[in-house]
Design an enzyme around this catalytic site. Structure first.
Site, PDB file in Angstrom:
ATOM      1  N   GLY A 164      -5.439  15.337   8.778  1.00  0.00           N
ATOM      2  CA  GLY A 164      -5.741  16.009   7.531  1.00  0.00           C
ATOM      3  C   GLY A 164      -7.348  15.543   7.241  1.00  0.00           C
ATOM      4  O   GLY A 164      -7.962  15.961   6.625  1.00  0.00           O
ATOM      5  N   SER A 212     -12.747   9.958  -2.037  1.00  0.00           N
ATOM      6  CA  SER A 212     -14.151  10.543  -1.786  1.00  0.00           C
ATOM      7  C   SER A 212     -15.210   9.859  -2.214  1.00  0.00           C
ATOM      8  O   SER A 212     -16.393   9.135  -2.237  1.00  0.00           O
ATOM      9  CB  SER A 212     -14.513  11.872  -2.940  1.00  0.00           C
ATOM     10  OG  SER A 212     -13.668  13.278  -2.637  1.00  0.00           O
ATOM     11  N   THR A 254     -11.414  18.386  -7.958  1.00  0.00           N
ATOM     12  CA  THR A 254     -10.454  18.400  -7.216  1.00  0.00           C
ATOM     13  C   THR A 254      -8.833  18.855  -8.453  1.00  0.00           C
ATOM     14  O   THR A 254      -9.238  19.190  -8.971  1.00  0.00           O
ATOM     15  CB  THR A 254      -9.480  17.071  -6.731  1.00  0.00           C
ATOM     16  OG1 THR A 254      -8.589  17.511  -6.080  1.00  0.00           O
ATOM     17  CG2 THR A 254      -9.381  15.895  -7.794  1.00  0.00           C
ATOM     18  N   GLN A 300     -10.110  -2.067 -15.989  1.00  0.00           N
ATOM     19  CA  GLN A 300     -11.420  -2.808 -15.656  1.00  0.00           C
ATOM     20  C   GLN A 300     -12.032  -3.126 -13.559  1.00  0.00           C
ATOM     21  O   GLN A 300     -10.778  -2.699 -12.965  1.00  0.00           O
ATOM     22  CB  GLN A 300     -11.262  -4.437 -15.622  1.00  0.00           C
ATOM     23  CG  GLN A 300     -11.937  -5.306 -15.191  1.00  0.00           C
ATOM     24  CD  GLN A 300     -11.295  -6.625 -15.723  1.00  0.00           C
ATOM     25  OE1 GLN A 300     -10.658  -7.096 -15.232  1.00  0.00           O
ATOM     26  NE2 GLN A 300     -12.572  -7.123 -16.564  1.00  0.00           N
ATOM     27  N   GLY A 319      -3.322  26.481  -2.664  1.00  0.00           N
ATOM     28  CA  GLY A 319      -4.843  26.538  -2.862  1.00  0.00           C
ATOM     29  C   GLY A 319      -5.992  25.901  -1.459  1.00  0.00           C
ATOM     30  O   GLY A 319      -6.263  27.280  -1.177  1.00  0.00           O
ATOM     31  N   ALA A 320      -5.325  25.263  -0.006  1.00  0.00           N
ATOM     32  CA  ALA A 320      -5.852  24.669   0.133  1.00  0.00           C
ATOM     33  C   ALA A 320      -5.803  26.038   1.079  1.00  0.00           C
ATOM     34  O   ALA A 320      -6.632  26.410   1.844  1.00  0.00           O
ATOM     35  CB  ALA A 320      -5.710  23.283   0.622  1.00  0.00           C
ATOM     36  N   ALA A 347       1.301  28.273   1.401  1.00  0.00           N
ATOM     37  CA  ALA A 347      -0.009  29.540   1.106  1.00  0.00           C
ATOM     38  C   ALA A 347      -0.464  29.621  -0.666  1.00  0.00           C
ATOM     39  O   ALA A 347      -0.068  29.952  -1.036  1.00  0.00           O
ATOM     40  CB  ALA A 347       1.501  30.796   0.421  1.00  0.00           C
ATOM     41  N   ARG A 360     -11.209 -16.777 -18.458  1.00  0.00           N
ATOM     42  CA  ARG A 360     -10.548 -16.946 -19.448  1.00  0.00           C
ATOM     43  C   ARG A 360      -9.395 -18.266 -19.481  1.00  0.00           C
ATOM     44  O   ARG A 360      -8.573 -18.458 -19.022  1.00  0.00           O
ATOM     45  CB  ARG A 360     -10.031 -15.814 -18.819  1.00  0.00           C
ATOM     46  CG  ARG A 360     -10.531 -14.189 -19.104  1.00  0.00           C
ATOM     47  CD  ARG A 360     -11.004 -13.996 -20.451  1.00  0.00           C
ATOM     48  NE  ARG A 360      -9.698 -13.121 -21.126  1.00  0.00           N
ATOM     49  CZ  ARG A 360      -9.559 -12.943 -21.833  1.00  0.00           C
ATOM     50  NH1 ARG A 360      -9.682 -11.442 -20.824  1.00  0.00           N
ATOM     51  NH2 ARG A 360      -8.227 -12.369 -22.502  1.00  0.00           N
ATOM     52  N   ASP A 410     -13.761  23.401   1.766  1.00  0.00           N
ATOM     53  CA  ASP A 410     -12.783  22.994   2.614  1.00  0.00           C
ATOM     54  C   ASP A 410     -12.823  23.378   2.954  1.00  0.00           C
ATOM     55  O   ASP A 410     -12.145  23.789   4.368  1.00  0.00           O
ATOM     56  CB  ASP A 410     -11.338  22.846   1.199  1.00  0.00           C
ATOM     57  CG  ASP A 410     -11.151  22.422  -0.145  1.00  0.00           C
ATOM     58  OD1 ASP A 410     -11.368  20.866   0.625  1.00  0.00           O
ATOM     59  OD2 ASP A 410     -10.529  22.550  -1.108  1.00  0.00           O
ATOM     60  N   LYS A 438      -9.567  22.801  -9.042  1.00  0.00           N
ATOM     61  CA  LYS A 438     -10.595  24.055  -8.446  1.00  0.00           C
ATOM     62  C   LYS A 438     -10.070  25.270  -9.054  1.00  0.00           C
ATOM     63  O   LYS A 438     -11.475  26.192  -8.002  1.00  0.00           O
ATOM     64  CB  LYS A 438      -9.449  23.194  -7.008  1.00  0.00           C
ATOM     65  CG  LYS A 438     -10.189  22.820  -6.623  1.00  0.00           C
ATOM     66  CD  LYS A 438      -8.929  22.387  -5.122  1.00  0.00           C
ATOM     67  CE  LYS A 438     -10.000  21.060  -4.269  1.00  0.00           C
ATOM     68  NZ  LYS A 438      -8.860  21.651  -3.222  1.00  0.00           N
TER      69      LYS A 438
HETATM   70  P1  NAP Z   1      -0.965  23.845  -3.829  1.00  0.00           P
HETATM   71  O1  NAP Z   1      -1.660  24.517  -3.509  1.00  0.00           O
HETATM   72  O2  NAP Z   1       0.422  23.127  -4.740  1.00  0.00           O
HETATM   73  O3  NAP Z   1       0.138  24.727  -2.468  1.00  0.00           O
HETATM   74  C1  NAP Z   1       1.041  23.648  -1.996  1.00  0.00           C
HETATM   75  C2  NAP Z   1       1.458  24.815  -1.330  1.00  0.00           C
HETATM   76  O4  NAP Z   1       3.067  24.400  -0.297  1.00  0.00           O
HETATM   77  C3  NAP Z   1       2.264  26.129  -1.891  1.00  0.00           C
HETATM   78  O5  NAP Z   1       2.494  26.826  -1.060  1.00  0.00           O
HETATM   79  C4  NAP Z   1       3.462  25.550  -1.869  1.00  0.00           C
HETATM   80  O6  NAP Z   1       4.655  26.555  -1.734  1.00  0.00           O
HETATM   81  C5  NAP Z   1       4.234  24.084  -1.215  1.00  0.00           C
HETATM   82  N1  NAP Z   1       5.084  23.751  -0.967  1.00  0.00           N
HETATM   83  C6  NAP Z   1       5.667  22.767  -1.492  1.00  0.00           C
HETATM   84  N2  NAP Z   1       6.647  22.526  -1.350  1.00  0.00           N
HETATM   85  C7  NAP Z   1       6.903  23.011  -0.416  1.00  0.00           C
HETATM   86  C8  NAP Z   1       8.384  22.461  -0.029  1.00  0.00           C
HETATM   87  N3  NAP Z   1       8.765  21.418  -0.164  1.00  0.00           N
HETATM   88  N4  NAP Z   1       8.690  23.774   1.218  1.00  0.00           N
HETATM   89  C9  NAP Z   1       8.081  24.501   0.876  1.00  0.00           C
HETATM   90  N5  NAP Z   1       6.337  24.340   0.797  1.00  0.00           N
HETATM   91  C10 NAP Z   1       6.689  24.006  -0.106  1.00  0.00           C
HETATM   92  O7  NAP Z   1      -1.514  22.359  -3.111  1.00  0.00           O
HETATM   93  P2  NAP Z   1      -3.290  22.154  -2.326  1.00  0.00           P
HETATM   94  O8  NAP Z   1      -4.304  22.126  -2.738  1.00  0.00           O
HETATM   95  O9  NAP Z   1      -2.937  23.873  -1.498  1.00  0.00           O
HETATM   96  O10 NAP Z   1      -2.322  21.412  -1.298  1.00  0.00           O
HETATM   97  C11 NAP Z   1      -1.765  20.914  -0.365  1.00  0.00           C
HETATM   98  C12 NAP Z   1      -1.667  20.077   1.108  1.00  0.00           C
HETATM   99  O11 NAP Z   1      -3.035  20.161   0.955  1.00  0.00           O
HETATM  100  C13 NAP Z   1      -1.858  18.846   0.132  1.00  0.00           C
HETATM  101  O12 NAP Z   1      -0.739  17.869   0.613  1.00  0.00           O
HETATM  102  C14 NAP Z   1      -3.046  18.387  -0.215  1.00  0.00           C
HETATM  103  O13 NAP Z   1      -2.983  16.719   0.223  1.00  0.00           O
HETATM  104  C15 NAP Z   1      -3.602  18.984   1.544  1.00  0.00           C
HETATM  105  N6  NAP Z   1      -5.160  18.847   1.043  1.00  0.00           N
HETATM  106  C16 NAP Z   1      -6.044  18.506   2.160  1.00  0.00           C
HETATM  107  C17 NAP Z   1      -7.694  18.140   2.083  1.00  0.00           C
HETATM  108  C18 NAP Z   1      -7.969  18.024   2.747  1.00  0.00           C
HETATM  109  O14 NAP Z   1      -9.052  17.428   3.282  1.00  0.00           O
HETATM  110  N7  NAP Z   1      -7.183  17.489   3.967  1.00  0.00           N
HETATM  111  C19 NAP Z   1      -8.038  18.906   0.596  1.00  0.00           C
HETATM  112  C20 NAP Z   1      -7.071  20.281   0.236  1.00  0.00           C
HETATM  113  C21 NAP Z   1      -5.684  20.081   0.293  1.00  0.00           C
HETATM  114  P3  NAP Z   1       4.805  26.720  -3.522  1.00  0.00           P
HETATM  115  O15 NAP Z   1       3.933  27.970  -4.292  1.00  0.00           O
HETATM  116  O16 NAP Z   1       5.865  27.431  -3.224  1.00  0.00           O
HETATM  117  O17 NAP Z   1       5.049  26.354  -4.952  1.00  0.00           O
END
Ligand code: NAP
Length: 503
Positions: free
Chosen positions: A460, A246, A289, A212, A356-357, A354, A37, A330, A293
């Site tokens: 994790g 991944s 992801t 890129q 998704g994970a 509580a 370039r 998961d 999901k």
């Molecule tokens: P999510 O569906 O958004 O759920 C997050 C949860 O954390 C909810 O219960 C949320 O509460 C709570 N939360 C968020 N901020 C908070 C705070 N400041 N204080 C207290 N509670 C709080 O997310 P997710 O998919 O379950 O993922 C959760 C974590 O797991 C992420 O860090 C993700 O990277 C990790 N993960 C890791 C793997 C692995 O393979 N190691 C796989 C999947 C996920 P509210 O409902 O009140 O917002």
């Protein structure tokens, strides 16, 4: 081969002649096809110095000279006469090709262009950094009318559909370089050679166009020049997707087991956009992801019962008849990671969060015979999940007084870049083991607090590797090479942590 044996073209772009020469030497370790370039050089003096250096050191390689003007997204600010002189000089100094943008090339008539540049090949190029125009066929005809030896079309792709239209040109035309740009175009950049593009570009250092990839990624992670029609295509869909580990995990597995397959990151805003390219690209399976999901469940033909109970799918198999079948690994991932450390049957495990994970973890723990206790900032969510798995909701204030065999954090609190936070206080960690689902960083503040109290910890990363290797096994039917797959992920995380601590 139009441009020589190597179809991955390294892009050398730097402000000084010395830097250009250094990058060129580096590029030649991986490929013998290199774009220079010249417009990136900061002055005419540096351009002359570099061209002089080329005359003396011209390597045995196919070199393409580019001195792109600003109108076409380049950095060359002077007029066309000077641009043509630099290209002419590059041609005399060992470059076999000149890339000339259509804005300049169209000013020449008939054979004038070739006559002016001498005995080099001319690649006439079209760039659109805003989008992929509807009339690609007409643009191709305009490029062909310029009288070059090959044409190049690079357009910004906002969707996979855009990228597919660019790749379709590579299938239907000879002597064409097709470049789908932008994040949505990234899988298309990797698949371009398989689709018939004469070249695919990759940066030696700084990217010169949106989306890129680096030369290392193109050549070694995705092996873009080895892919053919029999290569099975897998990927991960999500938005954002740029930081996904991944591709490293799965491609390390394919390479270790010599499976003819590649795994790509698909930035998908709308599921419909991705579903439409599954057939045409021949995608055999994909990971799912955030934020898809849950929504993907509505697009599947069938699903394992546990995944539909959890209400989330992170793995899809595309069957031979095109039908989509979903799984949740998961669930498997957390079990594989935890069971190595804790006897789950009969143990009491606290899950904090509580979302998704947490749902996948709660079902996994319940299936393994653990007593599942759930605490979350929104008590009604904790209660609902506890009810779904036959567990109990635990109010936060009770944590300082209770003892658990293990505590699992399923919230994003403490995740990069907010690493100064912890979801639980040290006094709330009354247990034998703490697992954090977070893997960026590997050692969160929560895990550091646990360690200080003499509690065993689990990052994790282990769940991430385990859910990924479970996907890999579902798709290939082989036993996953866990060691190289884990090594690839750990090396990337270590490098990320090192570079963020140096910043
Ligand atoms: P999510 O569906 O958004 O759920 C997050 C949860 O954390 C909810 O219960 C949320 O509460 C709570 N939360 C968020 N901020 C908070 C705070 N400041 N204080 C207290 N509670 C709080 O997310 P997710 O998919 O379950 O993922 C959760 C974590 O797991 C992420 O860090 C993700 O990277 C990790 N993960 C890791 C793997 C692995 O393979 N190691 C796989 C999947 C996920 P509210 O409902 O009140 O917002």
């Amino acid at each position: 081969m139009l441009f020589g044996r190597d179809r991955i073209c390294a892009v050398v772009a730097a402000p000084s002649a010395a830097e250009m020469a250094r990058q060129l030497r580096r590029a030649l370790r991986s490929t013998r096809t290199v774009e220079l370039r010249l417009d990136w050089l900061k002055s005419d003096k540096e351009r002359l110095l570099f061209i002089g250096w080329l005359q003396l050191h011209a390597p045995r390689a196919t070199l393409l000279a580019t001195c792109r003007g600003r109108r076409a997204g380049g950095r060359f600010a002077d007029g066309i006469p000077k641009q043509m002189v630099f290209l002419q000089m590059a041609a005399l100094s060992g470059c076999a090709w000149c890339d000339l943008e259509i804005e300049t090339a169209a000013l020449f008539r008939g054979a004038e262009l070739k006559a002016f540049l001498g005995r080099v090949g001319v690649l006439v190029s079209y760039h659109d950094f805003h989008g992929t125009p509807r009339n690609l066929g007409e643009i191709v005809r305009r490029l062909e009318r310029c009288g070059g030896d090959a044409i190049k079309l690079a357009t910004q792709c906002h969707s996979l559909a855009d990228s597919r239209r660019v790749l379709a040109l590579a299938r239907s035309h000879r002597r064409i370089v097709a470049v789908p740009m932008g994040e949505a175009g990234l899988p298309g950049r990797v698949l371009a050679l398989r689709e018939g593009s004469a070249l695919a570009y990759a940066a030696v250092e700084a990217a010169t166009a949106p989306g890129q990839l680096s030369l290392d990624q193109m050549k070694h992670l995705y092996r873009a020049d080895q892919l053919n029609r029999r290569t099975r295509i897998y990927g991960v869909i999500g938005d954002p997707i740029g930081h996904s580990l991944s591709p490293l995990l799965h491609n390390a597995g394919f390479q270790a087991r010599r499976v003819d397959a590649v795994y790509l990151p698909f930035r998908v805003r709308e599921l419909r956009d991705f579903l439409r390219v599954i057939g045409p690209l021949g995608i055999a399976g994909f990971s799912v992801t955030l934020p898809h999901k849950q929504r993907i469940l509505g697009c599947l033909d069938d699903c394992e019962p546990l995944a539909s109970q959890i209400g989330a799918v992170n793995t899809v198999v595309v069957r031979r008849d095109g039908k989509l079948y979903g799984y949740n690994t998961d669930y498997v991932g957390v079990l594989r990671a935890l069971e190595r450390r804790v006897r789950l049957a009969g143990s009491r495990v606290l899950l904090y969060g509580a979302g998704g994970a947490a749902r996948a973890v709660a079902f996994a723990l319940a299936r393994a015979g653990a007593v599942v206790c759930i605490s979350a900032r929104r008590r009604e969510k904790a209660r609902a999940l506890a009810r779904a798995v036959g567990g109990e909701e635990v109010d936060r204030w009770r944590l300082k007084r209770e003892f658990f065999d293990a505590i699992v954090n399923a919230t994003p609190v403490g995740m990069h870049p907010d690493t100064e936070h912890s979801p639980l206080e040290a006094a709330e960690l009354n247990c034998r083991m703490v697992m954090d689902l977070i893997y960026r960083p590997r050692k969160t503040l929560l895990l550091q607090r646990a360690e200080r109290r003499g509690i065993e910890t689990l990052s994790g990363v282990e769940m991430f590797v385990a859910q990924g290797t479970a996907q890999w096994e579902i798709w290939t039917g082989l036993r996953a090479p866990v060691v190289p797959m884990r090594r690839a992920v750990l090396a990337a995380l270590r490098a990320e942590e090192k570079s963020s601590s140096e910043r």
